[in-house]
Design a protein around this motif. Sequence first.
Motif, PDB file in Angstrom:
ATOM      1  N   ILE A   1       0.845  -1.481  -0.007  1.00  0.00           N
ATOM      2  CA  ILE A   1       0.425  -0.146  -0.395  1.00  0.00           C
ATOM      3  C   ILE A   1       0.544   1.201  -0.160  1.00  0.00           C
ATOM      4  CG2 ILE A   1      -1.093   1.091   1.554  1.00  0.00           C
ATOM      5  CD1 ILE A   1      -3.236  -1.647   2.384  1.00  0.00           C
ATOM      6  N   LEU A   2       2.048   1.933   0.893  1.00  0.00           N
ATOM      7  CA  LEU A   2       2.602   2.345   0.456  1.00  0.00           C
ATOM      8  C   LEU A   2       3.164   2.512  -0.619  1.00  0.00           C
ATOM      9  CD1 LEU A   2       4.425   1.972   4.180  1.00  0.00           C
ATOM     10  CD2 LEU A   2       3.088   3.259   3.842  1.00  0.00           C
ATOM     11  N   ASP A   3       4.055   1.606  -1.234  1.00  0.00           N
ATOM     12  CA  ASP A   3       4.180   1.642  -2.574  1.00  0.00           C
ATOM     13  C   ASP A   3       3.741   1.947  -3.026  1.00  0.00           C
ATOM     14  OD1 ASP A   3       6.933   0.597  -1.229  1.00  0.00           O
ATOM     15  OD2 ASP A   3       6.695  -1.279  -1.859  1.00  0.00           O
TER      16      ASP A   3
ATOM     17  N   PHE B   1       1.042  -1.488  10.957  1.00  0.00           N
ATOM     18  CA  PHE B   1       1.551  -0.110   9.580  1.00  0.00           C
ATOM     19  C   PHE B   1       2.419   0.608  10.546  1.00  0.00           C
ATOM     20  CE2 PHE B   1      -0.196   3.492   7.671  1.00  0.00           C
ATOM     21  CZ  PHE B   1      -0.100   3.021   6.446  1.00  0.00           C
ATOM     22  N   GLY B   2       2.955   0.976  12.228  1.00  0.00           N
ATOM     23  CA  GLY B   2       3.541   1.876  12.091  1.00  0.00           C
ATOM     24  C   GLY B   2       5.231   1.093  12.125  1.00  0.00           C
ATOM     25  N   ALA B   3       4.962  -0.151  12.243  1.00  0.00           N
ATOM     26  CA  ALA B   3       6.515  -0.124  11.435  1.00  0.00           C
ATOM     27  C   ALA B   3       7.352  -0.436  10.318  1.00  0.00           C
ATOM     28  CB  ALA B   3       6.601  -2.207  12.109  1.00  0.00           C
ATOM     29  N   ALA B   4       5.660  -0.121   9.180  1.00  0.00           N
ATOM     30  CA  ALA B   4       5.492  -0.879   8.217  1.00  0.00           C
ATOM     31  C   ALA B   4       6.269   0.963   7.402  1.00  0.00           C
ATOM     32  CB  ALA B   4       4.744  -0.631   6.831  1.00  0.00           C
ATOM     33  N   LEU B   5       5.709   2.108   8.243  1.00  0.00           N
ATOM     34  CA  LEU B   5       6.040   3.422   7.927  1.00  0.00           C
ATOM     35  C   LEU B   5       7.610   3.831   8.311  1.00  0.00           C
ATOM     36  CD1 LEU B   5       2.921   5.609   8.699  1.00  0.00           C
ATOM     37  CD2 LEU B   5       4.400   5.857   6.540  1.00  0.00           C
ATOM     38  N   ARG B   6       7.998   3.097   9.836  1.00  0.00           N
ATOM     39  CA  ARG B   6       8.832   3.129   9.830  1.00  0.00           C
ATOM     40  C   ARG B   6       9.774   2.944   9.417  1.00  0.00           C
ATOM     41  NH1 ARG B   6       8.142   1.540  14.598  1.00  0.00           N
ATOM     42  NH2 ARG B   6       9.269  -0.743  14.553  1.00  0.00           N
TER      43      ARG B   6
ATOM     44  N   LEU C   1       1.517  11.275  -0.879  1.00  0.00           N
ATOM     45  CA  LEU C   1       1.584  11.422  -2.101  1.00  0.00           C
ATOM     46  C   LEU C   1       3.221  11.935  -2.515  1.00  0.00           C
ATOM     47  CD1 LEU C   1       0.296  11.257  -4.995  1.00  0.00           C
ATOM     48  CD2 LEU C   1       0.077  13.601  -4.200  1.00  0.00           C
ATOM     49  N   ASP C   2       3.398  10.871  -2.611  1.00  0.00           N
ATOM     50  CA  ASP C   2       5.392  10.729  -3.519  1.00  0.00           C
ATOM     51  C   ASP C   2       6.171  10.708  -1.798  1.00  0.00           C
ATOM     52  OD1 ASP C   2       6.948  10.815  -4.913  1.00  0.00           O
ATOM     53  OD2 ASP C   2       6.859  13.009  -5.583  1.00  0.00           O
ATOM     54  N   GLY C   3       6.136  10.129  -0.959  1.00  0.00           N
ATOM     55  CA  GLY C   3       6.826  10.142   0.016  1.00  0.00           C
ATOM     56  C   GLY C   3       6.460  11.827   0.899  1.00  0.00           C
TER      57      GLY C   3
END
Length: 294
Positions: free
Chosen positions: A62-64, A128-133, A225-227
């Motif tokens: 999802i983040l990608d 999700f916090g770990a994925a964002l980190r 959006l785009d980082g």
Amino acid sequence: MSFLRLNAPLPTTTPSITLPPRFTSCRRYALSVAPPRVVKGQTLPRHFTGKKAFQYNWYMRILDSSATSPLIFLHHNDFTAQRLIKLHRDISATSSRFKPKPLPPGDGRAPDAPAPEPLLTVIRSSIFGAALRDFPAVHNAQVARMMADVSGALAVLSLPVLDPPQLKAILRTFDRSVPPRKPRTEEELKKALEEKNADPANPGRRIKKVRQVVEPELRVIGALLDGQILLPGRVKEVADLPTLQTLREQLVGLLSSPATQLAMTLSAASGGRLVRTLEGLQKGLEETAGDAPP
């Protein structure tokens, strides 16, 4: 972790399973991107296994996708399963109005592939916090600023493309489908407190249960959006932008404006205007030479 695909067929009959009174599928604490605590006997970086590994990989996908399409972060509270399905239907109906029109019959062009539907994902804050980190394109300081004073159930709405009119329509759908809660007055708060602390009307009897009317709450806390992390104010500014095609036309007009003005000036200075311009210039030089000291 649970997710809803907006183009999935909805059940027409009541399922046989028993639904919980409220839709709660994540823990009640804020999303955090702070470094994890080092536990004795545990090595870093942490590796998830089983269901948590599936959730982590799903969140990373999802983040990608935020490199080309926006992710809208939502805070929701007191949602029943039926109320969440209604929100899902409203978003799907709004998104369907912005699909490209089909080609007329007999057109030789190949039809475009159908655009994917928005995807609403109710996230688990810890994973999700770990994925964002671990996501390199996002600055943790921006995430911490977005999540300041936010705790509770969170969800992410993945849009297929960045279309400002579609984004604006979806934001209006949020306000229409889940109106903001009205602040309670002091009299209402006082009355509720008195009813809570009042003695029962019939002591010794079992109190009759009354179904509580739940008013769901939904608000946009930011976007990715785009980082770049966008706060709610910036999200509204992006939604007010024109379409990409309109921006391209404005850019072409802006770049071609100096050349057009130069051509108009040269055209206006041709013929008699050019002669008058030179005569005026000669007269000005003569007056300047006459006023000069010997």
